[in-house]
Scaffold this active site. Structure first.
Site, PDB file in Angstrom:
ATOM      1  N   ASP A 191      17.719   5.853 -25.840  1.00  0.00           N
ATOM      2  CA  ASP A 191      17.776   4.458 -25.434  1.00  0.00           C
ATOM      3  C   ASP A 191      16.740   4.166 -24.356  1.00  0.00           C
ATOM      4  O   ASP A 191      16.260   5.076 -23.667  1.00  0.00           O
ATOM      5  CB  ASP A 191      19.168   4.123 -24.879  1.00  0.00           C
ATOM      6  CG  ASP A 191      20.222   4.027 -25.978  1.00  0.00           C
ATOM      7  OD1 ASP A 191      19.834   3.998 -27.147  1.00  0.00           O
ATOM      8  OD2 ASP A 191      21.417   3.969 -25.637  1.00  0.00           O
ATOM      9  N   LYS A 217      16.532  -0.791 -26.965  1.00  0.00           N
ATOM     10  CA  LYS A 217      16.755  -2.213 -27.222  1.00  0.00           C
ATOM     11  C   LYS A 217      16.720  -2.964 -25.893  1.00  0.00           C
ATOM     12  O   LYS A 217      17.152  -2.457 -24.870  1.00  0.00           O
ATOM     13  CB  LYS A 217      18.105  -2.451 -27.894  1.00  0.00           C
ATOM     14  CG  LYS A 217      18.261  -1.776 -29.263  1.00  0.00           C
ATOM     15  CD  LYS A 217      19.659  -1.995 -29.787  1.00  0.00           C
ATOM     16  CE  LYS A 217      19.863  -1.302 -31.138  1.00  0.00           C
ATOM     17  NZ  LYS A 217      19.055  -1.910 -32.195  1.00  0.00           N
ATOM     18  N   MET A 240      26.379  -5.541 -20.037  1.00  0.00           N
ATOM     19  CA  MET A 240      25.414  -6.494 -20.608  1.00  0.00           C
ATOM     20  C   MET A 240      25.822  -7.931 -20.289  1.00  0.00           C
ATOM     21  O   MET A 240      25.792  -8.818 -21.140  1.00  0.00           O
ATOM     22  CB  MET A 240      25.296  -6.286 -22.120  1.00  0.00           C
ATOM     23  CG  MET A 240      24.750  -4.904 -22.490  1.00  0.00           C
ATOM     24  SD  MET A 240      24.861  -4.522 -24.249  1.00  0.00           S
ATOM     25  CE  MET A 240      26.603  -4.080 -24.405  1.00  0.00           C
TER      26      MET A 240
END
Length: 464
Positions: free
Chosen positions: A249, A271, A384
């Protein structure tokens, strides 16, 4: 890294050392492990140095080091423990253009000599750039205890066998073969029957690997933790070192990736929220492709792979191809964030449940049980949640949450640049101003630490 570690070939090459005291003797004990031609320059060498000369291990010269002699030397050591004498040696070395070390004077040296674990021809060099010799010695002691004493002899025997070992497939199979020899079969055989036994063990091991079926690929889903490499589990470290392919990641700390073998293929599949991102289907395809080729694949995820890490989607992708897997948990960001606050995620009399929620999902901002979260005492770790902060704030207030409900904001949790801010719910979006790193929101919990930046309300001073 200020000092780049290399191994110099000093066999039959001149090395000059100027000095005769304890510093000189200590350095010579290390240099005498090499096959270099060592000359000690001093008008009155110590008894120990004279003894080494009588044994033919080095030469002495009662004259000073000349420019011609310095030019011929590959390395020069100044170890007289007299600053004026060592300074003169330094000037000669500089004029000759020869690498120079002033013993116990890091600033005046061109190179440093590391602590060494000697299993000739296997050599482990340990350096701290002169900052922490005690640490280097501790590491040396630890490695000495772990490496077989006969490893050097095994390495020499193994070197003669390399052409035969080329019959094995390059990569994981051959690596497993040599690992088994050096750390399992070889030491036992050598201890029992000497060199002949170690050679016989190599032939037996080669036959065993040639007859074995090719190993199938495997995928390890590994949690890299919240950021701090020291929070990585021991099992994760071992698996990383064995991996052929690592797909990681964006948030995985670069220092964790340094634990991989240099030969490993490392692929960034990170991402960015509402930004550039590799499609999940492409990540699935990469995992299955490399595993199908027989590779040991590590899917390295920040935090814990089972917490908002799309683990199920990737497991379903490899299940179609009947690929084996294991899951190695990691410390999730919520736990590290609570530790940074000096708080518990649960507390008797406050909250009997803890919610882990995400700020957005595949459809956009994620809907939650806002009515339940708005009740007094509710606690949630929000992942997030930075870009969704206004949405979260509005939903909670609409459903009756107390505007003064505490929210802790932890940026870059567990890292050196960690930032902690605290705000009431009604000042949440302002408190997130200018935060560029990954953020975890702990709703319903305030920091214990006084170092947190506090935002009192929507009219709070935003000067940081």
């Amino acid at each position: 890294m200020k000092y780049f570690p290399i191994f110099l070939d000093v066999a039959q090459q001149p090395i000059a050392l100027v000095g005769r005291g304890e510093a000189a003797v200590a350095k010579l004990r290390l240099l005498l492990k090499t096959k270099a031609k060592i000359t000690v320059y001093d008008p009155a060498p110590s008894a120990q140095i004279q003894s080494w000369e009588q044994d033919g291990l080095l030469k002495t010269s009662k004259g000073g080091l000349t420019l011609d002699q310095a030019r011929q030397a590959q390395l020069i050591y100044a170890a007289s423990e007299d600053d004026s004498c060592d300074l003169q040696t330094q000037k000669v070395a500089q004029s000759a253009g020869t690498l120079f070390n002033w013993v116990d004077n890091l600033q005046q040296s061109q190179f440093i000599t590391p602590a060494i674990v000697d299993r000739d021809p296997v050599t482990v060099a340990i350096g701290t750039e002169g900052t922490a010799p005690v640490v280097a010695r501790a590491i040396k002691r630890h490695i000495e205890e772990r490496l077989p004493q006969n490893l050097g002899a095994l390495a020499r025997i193994g070197q003669t066998f390399r052409s035969l070992a080329q019959a094995l497939p390059l990569g994981r199979t051959r690596r497993d073969f040599w690992s088994s020899y050096y750390f399992s079969k070889g030491p036992g055989a050598y201890a029992a029957r000497g060199g002949q036994g170690a050679r016989q063990a190599l032939h037996e091991l080669l036959a065993e690997y040639q007859d074995a079926r090719p190993k199938q690929g495997h995928v390890d889903f590994v949690g890299a933790g919240p950021g701090d490499p020291t929070l990585l589990t021991h099992k994760a470290r071992v698996i990383l070192h064995e991996a052929d392919v690592i797909l990681h990641d964006r948030l995985v700390d670069r220092r964790i990736l340094e634990l991989a073998r240099r030969e490993a293929t490392i692929i960034d599949v990170g991402k960015t929220g509402f930004g550039p991102a590799m499609a999940q289907e492409d990540i699935n395809q990469l995992i299955t492709h490399h595993a199908a080729q027989g590779a040991q694949v590590v899917r390295l995820k920040s935090g814990d792979p089972a917490v908002f890490g799309r683990l199920d989607e990737e497991l379903e992708a490899i299940a179609v191809h009947d690929i084996s897997y294991s899951i190695v948990p990691g410390i999730t960001a919520a736990s590290a964030a609570a530790a940074a606050l000096g708080r518990s995620l649960t507390r008797r009399g406050r909250n009997s449940q803890l919610r882990l929620i995400t700020g957005h999902d595949m459809a956009g901002y994620a809907e939650q049980d806002w009515r339940g979260l708005a009740k007094p005492g509710a606690v949630a770790a929000i992942y997030m949640g930075k870009t969704a902060a206004r949405f979260i704030q509005t939903r909670l207030l609409m459903h009756g949450a107390d505007p003064l409900t505490p929210v802790s904001i932890i940026e870059n949790s567990s890292s050196a640049d960690e930032v902690i801010r605290a705000a009431p719910l009604n000042a949440l979006t302002e408190a997130l101003y200018a935060m560029a790193g990954p953020v975890v929101l702990l709703y319903g919990i305030s920091p214990r630490t006084a170092a947190a930046q506090i935002f009192q309300n929507q009219e709070a001073d935003l000067c940081l």
